[in-house]
Design a protein around this motif. Structure first.
Motif, PDB file in Angstrom:
ATOM      1  N   VAL A 256       0.839  -1.204   0.000  1.00  0.00           N
ATOM      2  CA  VAL A 256       0.000   0.000   0.000  1.00  0.00           C
ATOM      3  C   VAL A 256       0.870   1.249   0.000  1.00  0.00           C
ATOM      4  CG1 VAL A 256      -1.817   1.286   1.186  1.00  0.00           C
ATOM      5  CG2 VAL A 256      -1.867  -1.224   1.171  1.00  0.00           C
ATOM      6  N   GLY A 257       1.784   1.326   0.962  1.00  0.00           N
ATOM      7  CA  GLY A 257       2.699   2.460   1.018  1.00  0.00           C
ATOM      8  C   GLY A 257       2.140   3.655   1.757  1.00  0.00           C
ATOM      9  N   ARG A 258       1.540   3.413   2.915  1.00  0.00           N
ATOM     10  CA  ARG A 258       1.053   4.481   3.782  1.00  0.00           C
ATOM     11  C   ARG A 258       1.667   4.295   5.171  1.00  0.00           C
ATOM     12  NH1 ARG A 258      -2.929   7.610   2.177  1.00  0.00           N
ATOM     13  NH2 ARG A 258      -3.406   8.094   4.345  1.00  0.00           N
ATOM     14  N   PRO A 259       1.810   5.371   5.952  1.00  0.00           N
ATOM     15  CA  PRO A 259       2.408   5.226   7.280  1.00  0.00           C
ATOM     16  C   PRO A 259       1.703   4.182   8.141  1.00  0.00           C
ATOM     17  CG  PRO A 259       2.286   7.548   6.700  1.00  0.00           C
ATOM     18  CD  PRO A 259       1.552   6.802   5.619  1.00  0.00           C
ATOM     19  N   GLU A 260       0.370   4.145   8.078  1.00  0.00           N
ATOM     20  CA  GLU A 260      -0.347   3.201   8.932  1.00  0.00           C
ATOM     21  C   GLU A 260      -0.137   1.756   8.506  1.00  0.00           C
ATOM     22  OE1 GLU A 260      -3.561   5.317   6.333  1.00  0.00           O
ATOM     23  OE2 GLU A 260      -1.594   5.762   7.228  1.00  0.00           O
ATOM     24  N   THR A 261      -0.050   1.510   7.190  1.00  0.00           N
ATOM     25  CA  THR A 261       0.173   0.131   6.752  1.00  0.00           C
ATOM     26  C   THR A 261       1.620  -0.296   7.004  1.00  0.00           C
ATOM     27  OG1 THR A 261       0.505   0.928   4.475  1.00  0.00           O
ATOM     28  CG2 THR A 261      -1.688   0.107   5.067  1.00  0.00           C
ATOM     29  N   TRP A 262       2.574   0.645   6.892  1.00  0.00           N
ATOM     30  CA  TRP A 262       3.964   0.288   7.191  1.00  0.00           C
ATOM     31  C   TRP A 262       4.106  -0.066   8.666  1.00  0.00           C
ATOM     32  CZ3 TRP A 262       8.193   1.226  10.153  1.00  0.00           C
ATOM     33  CH2 TRP A 262       9.405   0.721   9.681  1.00  0.00           C
ATOM     34  N   LYS A 263       3.444   0.684   9.551  1.00  0.00           N
ATOM     35  CA  LYS A 263       3.487   0.344  10.983  1.00  0.00           C
ATOM     36  C   LYS A 263       2.880  -1.028  11.235  1.00  0.00           C
ATOM     37  CE  LYS A 263       3.463   4.944  13.110  1.00  0.00           C
ATOM     38  NZ  LYS A 263       2.717   5.865  14.016  1.00  0.00           N
ATOM     39  N   GLN A 264       1.775  -1.325  10.558  1.00  0.00           N
ATOM     40  CA  GLN A 264       1.187  -2.657  10.693  1.00  0.00           C
ATOM     41  C   GLN A 264       2.186  -3.730  10.271  1.00  0.00           C
ATOM     42  OE1 GLN A 264      -2.286  -2.257   8.243  1.00  0.00           O
ATOM     43  NE2 GLN A 264      -3.500  -1.262   9.838  1.00  0.00           N
ATOM     44  N   ALA A 265       2.871  -3.485   9.153  1.00  0.00           N
ATOM     45  CA  ALA A 265       3.861  -4.447   8.684  1.00  0.00           C
ATOM     46  C   ALA A 265       4.992  -4.614   9.701  1.00  0.00           C
ATOM     47  CB  ALA A 265       4.424  -4.005   7.332  1.00  0.00           C
ATOM     48  N   PHE A 266       5.433  -3.513  10.277  1.00  0.00           N
ATOM     49  CA  PHE A 266       6.540  -3.556  11.239  1.00  0.00           C
ATOM     50  C   PHE A 266       6.174  -4.395  12.454  1.00  0.00           C
ATOM     51  CE2 PHE A 266       8.843  -1.993  14.924  1.00  0.00           C
ATOM     52  CZ  PHE A 266      10.151  -1.935  14.474  1.00  0.00           C
ATOM     53  N   TYR A 267       5.001  -4.150  13.005  1.00  0.00           N
ATOM     54  CA  TYR A 267       4.615  -4.840  14.238  1.00  0.00           C
ATOM     55  C   TYR A 267       4.051  -6.239  13.981  1.00  0.00           C
ATOM     56  CZ  TYR A 267       5.471  -0.509  16.755  1.00  0.00           C
ATOM     57  OH  TYR A 267       6.073   0.597  17.307  1.00  0.00           O
ATOM     58  N   PHE A 295      15.271  -0.717  17.885  1.00  0.00           N
ATOM     59  CA  PHE A 295      16.431  -1.303  18.547  1.00  0.00           C
ATOM     60  C   PHE A 295      16.137  -2.703  19.075  1.00  0.00           C
ATOM     61  CE2 PHE A 295      18.852  -2.054  22.478  1.00  0.00           C
ATOM     62  CZ  PHE A 295      20.154  -1.978  21.977  1.00  0.00           C
ATOM     63  N   SER A 296      14.913  -2.907  19.537  1.00  0.00           N
ATOM     64  CA  SER A 296      14.578  -4.157  20.226  1.00  0.00           C
ATOM     65  C   SER A 296      14.227  -5.297  19.288  1.00  0.00           C
ATOM     66  CB  SER A 296      13.427  -3.914  21.201  1.00  0.00           C
ATOM     67  OG  SER A 296      12.271  -3.461  20.499  1.00  0.00           O
ATOM     68  N   ARG A 297      14.235  -5.056  17.981  1.00  0.00           N
ATOM     69  CA  ARG A 297      13.934  -6.107  17.012  1.00  0.00           C
ATOM     70  C   ARG A 297      15.101  -6.250  16.035  1.00  0.00           C
ATOM     71  NH1 ARG A 297       8.098  -6.971  15.889  1.00  0.00           N
ATOM     72  NH2 ARG A 297       6.955  -6.118  17.657  1.00  0.00           N
ATOM     73  N   GLY A 298      15.361  -7.488  15.648  1.00  0.00           N
ATOM     74  CA  GLY A 298      16.378  -7.723  14.633  1.00  0.00           C
ATOM     75  C   GLY A 298      15.736  -7.686  13.252  1.00  0.00           C
TER      76      GLY A 298
END
Length: 361
Positions: A256-267, A295-298
């Motif tokens: 998608v390429g939106r801040p909210e979807t990138w955060k979802q992907a990260f977490y 920092f807390s995730r590889g």
């Protein structure tokens, strides 16, 4: 001798596209003229029309294309008249620091045709992604022509020129999806479904499709999704974690390429998982997150430009898989339309229900 052909242009920002006569010059050194057989209607073309790429109007739109080489200029050896080719927007130079290090898929000096195509009054046109294939014929750099099996359906394999390749490559090339991996794909348009298909090709055992459109989720199953999550009804992060034993996915692809979807992907990724951003954000988008969470995730946080593809390597391979029935490129083609149907195809992008409208000549 220069030729006059039909072409679809965006003359000004947000104005409806126009079908006009354009002038295609004879190919110069390193160039080729291609008779276009089919060209997909991509969101990137709409971004050009809306002024979201740059303001170098008028644009000659269209870039997901396949066709026949009609003529080549001096010094061209990689293709010849009569070759069936898929056009690409990564004509690698072979000389930049990425190419010299054996990483041509990162080429920092990709090139296009040197001569402009023009309107009949001499106004130069800016071809979308250096291709401009909503036209009967187009002028490109010869390196933008990738020879593939001539028995393949042009409307299907032309889509490798952008969105489908971006998705497949995001999974296989950038994300490194392998046998037994778990994958989540956020956004199930053409690029997202390409990522799902690529993950299935790579042998992923769990492939989770995330979207807010039930129809798109059903289509995603056909490309290989083993599970679907309606993000309108369910927290996608929690759902992905639940479907992966509470750990998160090995690879999460944001198509998608939106801040909210990138955060979802990260977490939603595992602690040492990989996030791949292949959806294209707009320049004003920003993201703010606690630094401690990084920092807390590889793992790895990657962006994928054109699926990190090398057209000369990837296009023929994927076309062969298509010919063998192992990659259903036909399923990406929602409808075939005439050249004067591009504006209507843009409207369908807003209403949904179409993966790709494809102009067929």
């Amino acid at each position: 001798m220069a030729q006059e052909v039909r072409g679809v242009i965006a003359r000004s920002k947000q104005a409806p596209v126009e079908l006009v006569t354009i002038v295609v010059p004879d190919p110069g050194p390193g160039e080729a003229v291609v008779k276009v057989q089919a060209c997909g209607v991509c969101h990137t073309d709409l971004h050009y029309r809306e002024g979201g790429i740059n303001d170098e109007f008028p644009f000659l739109l269209g870039h997901e294309a396949a066709g026949i080489v009609e003529a080549v200029g001096p010094g061209v050896t990689e293709v010849e008249p009569g070759d069936f080719v898929v056009l690409n927007w990564r004509a690698v130079c072979g000389q930049c620091r990425a190419c010299r290090r054996g990483r041509p898929w990162y080429c920092f000096n990709t090139h296009n045709a040197a001569q402009p195509m023009t309107l009949t009054d001499g106004t130069p046109l800016s071809p979308a992604l250096g291709i401009g294939a909503f036209a009967d014929k187009t002028l490109v750099a010869a390196g933008q022509c990738t020879k593939v099996d001539p028995e393949a359906r042009a409307a299907a394999v032309g889509l490798l020129g952008c969105g489908v390749m971006a998705g497949i490559g995001a999974a296989i090339n950038t994300g490194g999806v392998g046998r037994g991996d778990s994958v989540a794909v956020i956004g199930c348009g053409g690029v997202g479904d390409g990522a799902i298909a690529g993950s299935a090709l790579a042998g992923a055992h769990t492939i989770i499709a995330v979207d807010m459109d039930p129809a798109k989720l059903e289509l995603a199953r056909g490309f290989g999704a083993t599970h679907v999550v309606n993000a309108r009804e369910t927290d996608p992060v929690a759902a992905i974690q639940e479907l992966t034993g509470g750990n998160g996915a090995d690879v999460v692809i944001d198509a998608v390429g939106r801040p909210e979807t990138w955060k979802q992907a990260f977490y939603a990724r595992d602690l040492a998982g990989t996030v791949v951003l292949v959806g294209v954000p707009t320049p004003e988008m920003t993201i703010e997150m606690p630094l401690i969470d990084f920092f807390s995730r590889g793992g790895a946080l990657k962006s994928s430009w054109y699926g990190d593809c090398l057209p000369s390597r990837d296009f023929p391979t994927l076309v062969e898989l298509y010919r063998q029935g192992k990659l259903d490129l036909d399923a990406f083609v929602s409808e075939e339309i005439p050249l004067d149907g591009v504006e209507g195809a843009f409207e369908k992008m807003h209403t949904g229900g179409v993966l790709r409208s494809v102009v067929v000549f």
